[in-house]
Scaffold this motif. Structure first.
Motif, PDB file in Angstrom:
ATOM      1  N   ARG A 103       0.841  -1.492   0.101  1.00 34.70           N
ATOM      2  CA  ARG A 103       0.112  -0.245  -0.423  1.00 34.70           C
ATOM      3  C   ARG A 103       0.931   1.303  -0.264  1.00 34.70           C
ATOM      4  O   ARG A 103       0.381   2.592  -0.197  1.00 34.70           O
ATOM      5  CB  ARG A 103      -0.847   0.231   1.683  1.00 34.70           C
ATOM      6  N   CYS A 104       2.052   0.989  -0.409  1.00 32.87           N
ATOM      7  CA  CYS A 104       2.912   2.487  -0.256  1.00 32.87           C
ATOM      8  C   CYS A 104       2.812   3.277   0.850  1.00 32.87           C
ATOM      9  O   CYS A 104       3.005   4.138   0.900  1.00 32.87           O
ATOM     10  CB  CYS A 104       2.325   3.082  -1.256  1.00 32.87           C
ATOM     11  N   LEU A 105       2.972   2.747   1.986  1.00 35.37           N
ATOM     12  CA  LEU A 105       2.721   3.165   3.240  1.00 35.37           C
ATOM     13  C   LEU A 105       3.876   2.864   4.163  1.00 35.37           C
ATOM     14  O   LEU A 105       4.694   1.594   4.623  1.00 35.37           O
ATOM     15  CB  LEU A 105       1.677   2.755   4.145  1.00 35.37           C
ATOM     16  N   ALA A 106       4.204   4.026   5.570  1.00 38.14           N
ATOM     17  CA  ALA A 106       5.741   4.246   5.952  1.00 38.14           C
ATOM     18  C   ALA A 106       5.197   3.277   7.478  1.00 38.14           C
ATOM     19  O   ALA A 106       3.304   3.457   7.648  1.00 38.14           O
ATOM     20  CB  ALA A 106       6.260   4.931   6.224  1.00 38.14           C
ATOM     21  N   PRO A 107       5.474   2.778   8.305  1.00 40.35           N
ATOM     22  CA  PRO A 107       5.242   2.179   9.489  1.00 40.35           C
ATOM     23  C   PRO A 107       4.993   3.269  10.360  1.00 40.35           C
ATOM     24  O   PRO A 107       3.931   2.993  11.115  1.00 40.35           O
ATOM     25  CB  PRO A 107       6.894   1.811  10.129  1.00 40.35           C
ATOM     26  N   GLU A 108       5.013   4.486   9.956  1.00 44.73           N
ATOM     27  CA  GLU A 108       4.448   5.531  11.114  1.00 44.73           C
ATOM     28  C   GLU A 108       2.585   5.826  10.508  1.00 44.73           C
ATOM     29  O   GLU A 108       1.915   6.333  11.241  1.00 44.73           O
ATOM     30  CB  GLU A 108       5.432   6.945  10.779  1.00 44.73           C
ATOM     31  N   ASP A 109       2.694   5.503   9.514  1.00 44.25           N
ATOM     32  CA  ASP A 109       1.413   5.975   8.593  1.00 44.25           C
ATOM     33  C   ASP A 109       0.348   5.215   9.345  1.00 44.25           C
ATOM     34  O   ASP A 109      -0.860   5.416   9.777  1.00 44.25           O
ATOM     35  CB  ASP A 109       1.399   5.719   6.845  1.00 44.25           C
ATOM     36  N   VAL A 110       1.085   3.941   9.337  1.00 42.33           N
ATOM     37  CA  VAL A 110       0.336   2.983  10.234  1.00 42.33           C
ATOM     38  C   VAL A 110      -0.427   3.205  11.484  1.00 42.33           C
ATOM     39  O   VAL A 110      -1.158   2.749  11.796  1.00 42.33           O
ATOM     40  CB  VAL A 110       0.385   0.957   9.762  1.00 42.33           C
ATOM     41  N   ALA A 111       1.371   3.542  12.071  1.00 40.22           N
ATOM     42  CA  ALA A 111       0.629   3.272  13.288  1.00 40.22           C
ATOM     43  C   ALA A 111      -0.304   4.430  13.832  1.00 40.22           C
ATOM     44  O   ALA A 111      -0.695   3.715  14.949  1.00 40.22           O
ATOM     45  CB  ALA A 111       2.233   3.536  13.543  1.00 40.22           C
ATOM     46  N   ARG A 112      -0.258   5.187  13.104  1.00 36.09           N
ATOM     47  CA  ARG A 112      -0.708   6.889  13.224  1.00 36.09           C
ATOM     48  C   ARG A 112      -2.385   6.175  12.495  1.00 36.09           C
ATOM     49  O   ARG A 112      -3.260   6.796  13.843  1.00 36.09           O
ATOM     50  CB  ARG A 112      -0.084   7.884  12.527  1.00 36.09           C
ATOM     51  N   ALA A 113      -2.634   5.562  11.971  1.00 30.35           N
ATOM     52  CA  ALA A 113      -3.486   5.581  11.471  1.00 30.35           C
ATOM     53  C   ALA A 113      -4.700   4.702  12.396  1.00 30.35           C
ATOM     54  O   ALA A 113      -5.682   4.567  13.478  1.00 30.35           O
ATOM     55  CB  ALA A 113      -3.933   5.393  10.261  1.00 30.35           C
ATOM     56  N   VAL A 114      -3.702   3.788  12.946  1.00 31.80           N
ATOM     57  CA  VAL A 114      -4.630   2.905  13.855  1.00 31.80           C
ATOM     58  C   VAL A 114      -4.465   2.927  16.038  1.00 31.80           C
ATOM     59  O   VAL A 114      -4.850   2.644  16.517  1.00 31.80           O
ATOM     60  CB  VAL A 114      -4.301   1.489  13.596  1.00 31.80           C
ATOM     61  N   GLY A 115      -3.849   4.416  16.206  1.00 28.01           N
ATOM     62  CA  GLY A 115      -3.413   4.306  17.504  1.00 28.01           C
ATOM     63  C   GLY A 115      -2.520   3.504  17.883  1.00 28.01           C
ATOM     64  O   GLY A 115      -2.819   3.636  19.492  1.00 28.01           O
ATOM     65  N   HIS A 116      -1.342   3.507  17.526  1.00 27.13           N
ATOM     66  CA  HIS A 116      -0.509   2.985  18.253  1.00 27.13           C
ATOM     67  C   HIS A 116       1.068   3.858  17.695  1.00 27.13           C
ATOM     68  O   HIS A 116       1.053   5.122  16.823  1.00 27.13           O
ATOM     69  CB  HIS A 116       0.195   1.240  17.836  1.00 27.13           C
ATOM     70  N   SER A 129       2.025 -10.787  15.222  1.00 28.70           N
ATOM     71  CA  SER A 129       1.271 -10.655  16.004  1.00 28.70           C
ATOM     72  C   SER A 129       0.258  -9.887  16.360  1.00 28.70           C
ATOM     73  O   SER A 129       1.551  -8.664  16.909  1.00 28.70           O
ATOM     74  CB  SER A 129       1.836 -11.091  17.348  1.00 28.70           C
ATOM     75  N   TRP A 130      -0.219  -9.614  15.717  1.00 27.85           N
ATOM     76  CA  TRP A 130      -1.278  -7.750  15.988  1.00 27.85           C
ATOM     77  C   TRP A 130      -1.359  -7.845  17.229  1.00 27.85           C
ATOM     78  O   TRP A 130      -2.770  -8.720  17.555  1.00 27.85           O
ATOM     79  CB  TRP A 130      -2.292  -8.626  14.595  1.00 27.85           C
ATOM     80  N   ARG A 131      -1.912  -6.486  17.804  1.00 27.17           N
ATOM     81  CA  ARG A 131      -2.642  -6.666  19.250  1.00 27.17           C
ATOM     82  C   ARG A 131      -3.702  -5.183  19.333  1.00 27.17           C
ATOM     83  O   ARG A 131      -2.152  -4.240  18.599  1.00 27.17           O
ATOM     84  CB  ARG A 131      -1.723  -7.197  20.485  1.00 27.17           C
ATOM     85  N   GLY A 132      -4.522  -5.397  19.210  1.00 21.93           N
ATOM     86  CA  GLY A 132      -5.195  -4.229  19.072  1.00 21.93           C
ATOM     87  C   GLY A 132      -6.761  -4.366  19.199  1.00 21.93           C
ATOM     88  O   GLY A 132      -7.463  -5.043  19.035  1.00 21.93           O
ATOM     89  N   THR A 133      -7.639  -3.081  19.463  1.00 19.04           N
ATOM     90  CA  THR A 133      -8.634  -3.135  19.897  1.00 19.04           C
ATOM     91  C   THR A 133      -9.913  -3.282  18.908  1.00 19.04           C
ATOM     92  O   THR A 133      -9.237  -3.216  17.635  1.00 19.04           O
ATOM     93  CB  THR A 133      -9.146  -1.733  20.734  1.00 19.04           C
ATOM     94  N   ASP A 134     -10.734  -4.010  18.564  1.00 20.85           N
ATOM     95  CA  ASP A 134     -12.095  -4.041  17.932  1.00 20.85           C
ATOM     96  C   ASP A 134     -11.936  -2.491  16.912  1.00 20.85           C
ATOM     97  O   ASP A 134     -11.815  -2.586  15.436  1.00 20.85           O
ATOM     98  CB  ASP A 134     -13.480  -3.581  18.659  1.00 20.85           C
ATOM     99  N   ARG A 135     -11.564  -1.579  17.590  1.00 20.67           N
ATOM    100  CA  ARG A 135     -11.625  -0.032  16.666  1.00 20.67           C
ATOM    101  C   ARG A 135     -10.186  -0.297  15.910  1.00 20.67           C
ATOM    102  O   ARG A 135     -10.187  -0.416  14.665  1.00 20.67           O
ATOM    103  CB  ARG A 135     -11.714   0.983  17.594  1.00 20.67           C
ATOM    104  N   GLN A 136      -9.045  -0.486  16.534  1.00 22.41           N
ATOM    105  CA  GLN A 136      -8.014   0.271  15.752  1.00 22.41           C
ATOM    106  C   GLN A 136      -7.801  -1.439  15.048  1.00 22.41           C
ATOM    107  O   GLN A 136      -6.820  -1.692  13.583  1.00 22.41           O
ATOM    108  CB  GLN A 136      -6.537  -1.076  16.763  1.00 22.41           C
ATOM    109  N   SER A 137      -8.245  -2.575  14.590  1.00 22.85           N
ATOM    110  CA  SER A 137      -8.707  -3.517  14.016  1.00 22.85           C
ATOM    111  C   SER A 137      -9.140  -3.690  12.706  1.00 22.85           C
ATOM    112  O   SER A 137      -8.596  -3.513  11.832  1.00 22.85           O
ATOM    113  CB  SER A 137      -8.941  -5.055  14.580  1.00 22.85           C
ATOM    114  N   ALA A 138     -10.517  -3.012  12.640  1.00 24.17           N
ATOM    115  CA  ALA A 138     -11.523  -2.299  11.806  1.00 24.17           C
ATOM    116  C   ALA A 138     -10.095  -0.774  10.952  1.00 24.17           C
ATOM    117  O   ALA A 138     -10.233  -1.309  10.070  1.00 24.17           O
ATOM    118  CB  ALA A 138     -12.485  -1.700  12.312  1.00 24.17           C
ATOM    119  N   LEU A 143      -7.593   1.057   6.840  1.00 18.97           N
ATOM    120  CA  LEU A 143      -6.234   0.975   5.877  1.00 18.97           C
ATOM    121  C   LEU A 143      -5.570   0.419   4.468  1.00 18.97           C
ATOM    122  O   LEU A 143      -4.677   0.559   3.824  1.00 18.97           O
ATOM    123  CB  LEU A 143      -5.272   1.045   6.814  1.00 18.97           C
ATOM    124  N   LEU A 144      -5.019  -0.810   4.692  1.00 25.63           N
ATOM    125  CA  LEU A 144      -4.337  -1.976   4.133  1.00 25.63           C
ATOM    126  C   LEU A 144      -5.085  -2.363   3.341  1.00 25.63           C
ATOM    127  O   LEU A 144      -4.989  -3.478   1.890  1.00 25.63           O
ATOM    128  CB  LEU A 144      -3.756  -3.051   5.172  1.00 25.63           C
TER     129      LEU A 144
END
Length: 255
Positions: A103-116, A129-138, A143-144
């Motif tokens: 998706r041409c995304l940097a790690p910072e882009d994903v972290a910011r979008a999901v709230g990590h 190993s993904w760890r996130g809330t329902d909102r973060q998972s959605a 995003l991806l």
């Protein structure tokens, strides 16, 4: 497919890992030839425009022959030179990192979008190993652009799903609807139908094999082959109803 955009020369990997995505050598050569470029042109573009002074025509030739594969940052630069998305240069993404790169995304882009924070996110990429809330998972799925099978895979749930499905088809499938629902967030009717169909396929296959072969190792081998591919069979059962619909409203529980 998302619109093709030329990756930014600054959107390189900040992860220290050297893991590389699956590279499609034939696609790289096809795209280069279509643009009328030589390996020298590609290498020059990567050196001048994308800050990879070490890349030579020999590197490009080795990539196209499948002898070696570009690193994550080299892949992004190569996509920029060939005016394509990284997704066009890799096989089907399998991991969280590969989906992000596609998706041409940097790690910072994903972290910011999901709230990590970015360091926590990178640890998840490194350990698969993904760890996130329902909102973060959605948010991650949106995003991806993850389909449900992709979401289950990148969140590290495939092994657990396979274990549950093998138990479901070899015993009473009804007892496994709720446990499977904790791993695969789908409505109960979808899961019930898939589990019942898998159970019937497995039991019917075993009965037919025993009848034709008179029992013995052939039946055991056929049954084991079915169980080894149980996750694949499960998604095939759900494909028409769920896989094409994405993963909106997914849950993060029950890993």
């Amino acid at each position: 497919m998302w619109p093709v955009r030329r990756p930014s020369p600054h959107a390189s990997e900040s992860s220290p890992t050297t893991t590389t995505p699956p590279f499609d050598a034939a696609a790289a050569r096809r795209l280069r030839v279509a643009l009328g470029m030589t390996p020298e042109h590609v290498a020059h573009g990567m050196r001048v425009s994308y800050g990879h002074p070490h890349v030579s025509p020999d590197h490009v030739i080795a990539w196209e022959r499948g002898i070696t594969a570009p690193t994550n940052s080299e892949l992004t630069a190569l996509a920029g030179v060939l005016w394509c998305s990284p997704a066009e240069l890799i096989g089907r993404p399998r991991t969280l990192r590969e989906h992000r790169i596609a998706r041409c995304l940097a790690p910072e882009d994903v972290a910011r979008a999901v709230g990590h924070d970015v360091h926590s996110y990178l640890r998840m990429e490194e350990t698969d190993s993904w760890r996130g809330t329902d909102r973060q998972s959605a948010a991650l799925a949106d995003l991806l652009g993850l389909r449900l099978p992709d979401f289950v895979a990148v969140t590290g749930r495939n092994a657990k799903l396979g274990e549950l499905l093998r138990s479901a088809v070899t015993t009473r499938w009804q007892a496994y609807v709720r446990p499977v629902a904790k791993v695969v967030p789908l409505d109960r009717p979808f899961l019930e139908g898939a589990l019942q169909a898998l159970h019937e396929d497995y039991q019917g296959h075993m009965a037919a094999t025993l009848s034709w072969g008179g029992g013995g190792s052939d039946a055991g081998d056929a049954g084991q082959e079915f169980l080894d591919r149980i996750v694949e069979h499960f998604w095939a059962k759900l494909q028409d109803d769920t896989a094409r619909e994405g993963v909106q409203g997914v849950s993060s529980g029950g890993v």
